[in-house]
Design a protein around this motif. Sequence first.
Motif, short mmCIF file in Angstrom:
data_model
loop_
_atom_site.label_atom_id
_atom_site.label_comp_id
_atom_site.label_asym_id
_atom_site.label_seq_id
_atom_site.Cartn_x
_atom_site.Cartn_y
_atom_site.Cartn_z
N ILE A 16 0.84 -1.20 0.00
CA ILE A 16 0.00 0.00 0.00
C ILE A 16 0.88 1.25 0.00
CG2 ILE A 16 -1.69 1.33 1.33
CD1 ILE A 16 -2.78 -1.37 2.38
N ARG A 17 1.93 1.23 0.82
CA ARG A 17 2.85 2.36 0.89
C ARG A 17 3.57 2.57 -0.45
NH1 ARG A 17 5.26 1.18 5.62
NH2 ARG A 17 6.84 -0.10 4.63
N ARG A 18 3.99 1.47 -1.07
CA ARG A 18 4.73 1.56 -2.34
C ARG A 18 3.86 2.08 -3.47
NH1 ARG A 18 7.02 -3.97 -4.43
NH2 ARG A 18 7.84 -3.94 -2.31
N PHE A 19 2.58 1.68 -3.49
CA PHE A 19 1.71 2.03 -4.61
C PHE A 19 0.87 3.28 -4.36
CE2 PHE A 19 1.54 -2.84 -5.06
CZ PHE A 19 2.78 -2.86 -5.68
N TYR A 20 1.01 3.87 -3.17
CA TYR A 20 0.20 5.05 -2.82
C TYR A 20 0.41 6.17 -3.85
CZ TYR A 20 -1.96 8.76 -0.08
OH TYR A 20 -2.77 9.79 0.33
N GLY A 21 -0.70 6.70 -4.36
CA GLY A 21 -0.65 7.79 -5.32
C GLY A 21 -0.28 7.39 -6.74
N LEU A 48 -11.84 -0.14 -2.97
CA LEU A 48 -10.86 -0.17 -1.88
C LEU A 48 -9.53 0.42 -2.32
CD1 LEU A 48 -9.94 -1.04 0.95
CD2 LEU A 48 -9.43 -3.29 0.00
N MET A 49 -9.09 0.08 -3.52
CA MET A 49 -7.83 0.63 -4.04
C MET A 49 -7.85 2.15 -4.04
SD MET A 49 -7.19 -2.02 -7.20
CE MET A 49 -5.84 -1.10 -7.93
N ARG A 50 -8.96 2.72 -4.47
CA ARG A 50 -9.06 4.19 -4.52
C ARG A 50 -9.08 4.79 -3.12
NH1 ARG A 50 -8.06 8.62 -7.83
NH2 ARG A 50 -7.34 9.50 -5.88
N PHE A 51 -9.79 4.13 -2.19
CA PHE A 51 -9.91 4.65 -0.84
C PHE A 51 -8.58 4.66 -0.09
CE2 PHE A 51 -14.73 3.73 -0.23
CZ PHE A 51 -15.02 4.96 -0.82
N ILE A 52 -7.67 3.73 -0.42
CA ILE A 52 -6.39 3.67 0.30
C ILE A 52 -5.29 4.42 -0.45
CG2 ILE A 52 -6.95 1.54 1.51
CD1 ILE A 52 -5.26 0.01 -0.49
N GLY A 53 -5.67 5.20 -1.47
CA GLY A 53 -4.72 6.11 -2.08
C GLY A 53 -4.13 5.69 -3.41
N LEU A 54 -4.54 4.54 -3.94
CA LEU A 54 -4.10 4.16 -5.27
C LEU A 54 -5.00 4.82 -6.31
CD1 LEU A 54 -3.01 1.91 -3.29
CD2 LEU A 54 -3.07 0.37 -5.23
N ARG A 55 -4.56 4.80 -7.57
CA ARG A 55 -5.34 5.41 -8.64
C ARG A 55 -5.67 4.36 -9.70
NH1 ARG A 55 -3.41 11.54 -9.96
NH2 ARG A 55 -3.67 12.39 -7.85
N PRO A 56 -6.72 3.55 -9.47
CA PRO A 56 -7.07 2.53 -10.47
C PRO A 56 -7.78 3.13 -11.68
CG PRO A 56 -8.64 2.52 -8.65
CD PRO A 56 -7.58 3.51 -8.28
N VAL A 57 -7.43 2.61 -12.85
CA VAL A 57 -8.11 2.95 -14.10
C VAL A 57 -8.56 1.63 -14.73
CG1 VAL A 57 -7.88 3.94 -16.41
CG2 VAL A 57 -6.74 5.03 -14.45
N VAL A 58 -9.83 1.51 -15.04
CA VAL A 58 -10.38 0.26 -15.57
C VAL A 58 -10.62 0.38 -17.08
CG1 VAL A 58 -12.30 -1.39 -15.44
CG2 VAL A 58 -11.49 -0.23 -13.36
N VAL A 59 -10.12 -0.60 -17.83
CA VAL A 59 -10.45 -0.74 -19.26
C VAL A 59 -11.15 -2.09 -19.39
CG1 VAL A 59 -9.59 -0.93 -21.61
CG2 VAL A 59 -8.43 0.60 -19.98
N HIS A 60 -12.35 -2.10 -19.95
CA HIS A 60 -13.12 -3.35 -19.97
C HIS A 60 -13.36 -3.88 -21.38
CE1 HIS A 60 -16.88 -1.50 -21.45
NE2 HIS A 60 -16.54 -0.46 -20.71
N GLY A 61 -13.58 -5.19 -21.44
CA GLY A 61 -14.01 -5.84 -22.67
C GLY A 61 -15.52 -5.99 -22.68
N GLY A 62 -15.98 -7.03 -23.39
CA GLY A 62 -17.42 -7.26 -23.48
C GLY A 62 -17.81 -8.15 -24.63
N GLY A 63 -16.87 -9.00 -25.07
CA GLY A 63 -17.14 -9.88 -26.21
C GLY A 63 -18.38 -10.74 -26.07
N PRO A 64 -18.56 -11.48 -24.95
CA PRO A 64 -19.74 -12.32 -24.80
C PRO A 64 -21.05 -11.52 -24.85
CG PRO A 64 -18.07 -12.94 -23.22
CD PRO A 64 -17.60 -11.67 -23.84
N GLN A 65 -21.04 -10.34 -24.24
CA GLN A 65 -22.24 -9.51 -24.25
C GLN A 65 -22.56 -9.03 -25.67
OE1 GLN A 65 -19.65 -9.33 -22.19
NE2 GLN A 65 -20.23 -8.68 -20.12
#
Length: 291
Positions: A16-21, A48-65
């Motif tokens: 958490i400390r290493r990945f903060y920000g 949870l990742m965002r709340f503890i100070g990381l910056r997640p960015v999600v890229v999604h698929g959707g082939g089956p849909q």
Amino acid sequence: MTNTVADILIEALPYIRRFYGKTIVIKYGGHAMVDEHLKEDFARDITLMRFIGLRPVVVHGGGPQIGSVLEKMGIGSQFVDGMRITDEPTMDVVEMVLVGKVNKEIVAQISQQGGKAVGLSGKDGGLILSRKLHLVRSEAEDKPPEIIDMGMVGEVETVNPEIIQTLESGGFIPVIAPVGVGESGETYNINADWVAGKVAVALNAIKLILLTDVEGVRDSRGSLVSSIKAGALKKMLEEGTIEGGMIPKVQCAMDALKHGVERVHIIDGRKPHAVLLELFTDKGIATEVSA
């Protein structure tokens, strides 16, 4: 039981400390997008990742849909090297499903867990400038290469990180649909793994995480590879050890590492809380690739 929980939290602390920000890009796809419990787990992990100070960015698929809607509409699907040939009617469905349905569902799921998610496509704010993919196949040395027209299938030309960075600085979680825009405004369907890789490079992400429906990369004996250098991974690819749907993920991983991403993780999205287990435990659960 209390000690076990405390031990888990202590084990996570240095990570958490290493990945903060720091920005971490997660490609979300496969079974993790279909199973209701796994969808809820993923939304909790990202929040949870965002709340503890990381910056997640999600890229999604959707082939089956996409396939399900096309089938209901009586539109057939053809694939070459795992990519869907996308004519204009198919492109309309792809954009409708990815941007209008799947993207908004993911945003809603994260929001239900208390996160502040914002849905985007590559067309928003000029996020993903793309061009038509030219697929060339060489069947044999004595024959000319075959050029396959994939229709509105594209590849990433450039990523404009400004809109993502603006959202990140405001505490939001960007959720990106892999639809790009061409120079003349045309819409392209792009492989989500490649979009995730290019986004990770543009954002100087510390990590790129690719969720799959397998445990990770396996060697020629079938054993799971927990850690590997990009050079060794390239050799496995050239020797034919890596096959099928793992090929574009490995190519994406090597490209991201070549352009500055520190680590790429290819993980089994079928495991509950797979993202947290890979990020915050000493052993991890899948394959970590480094430059």
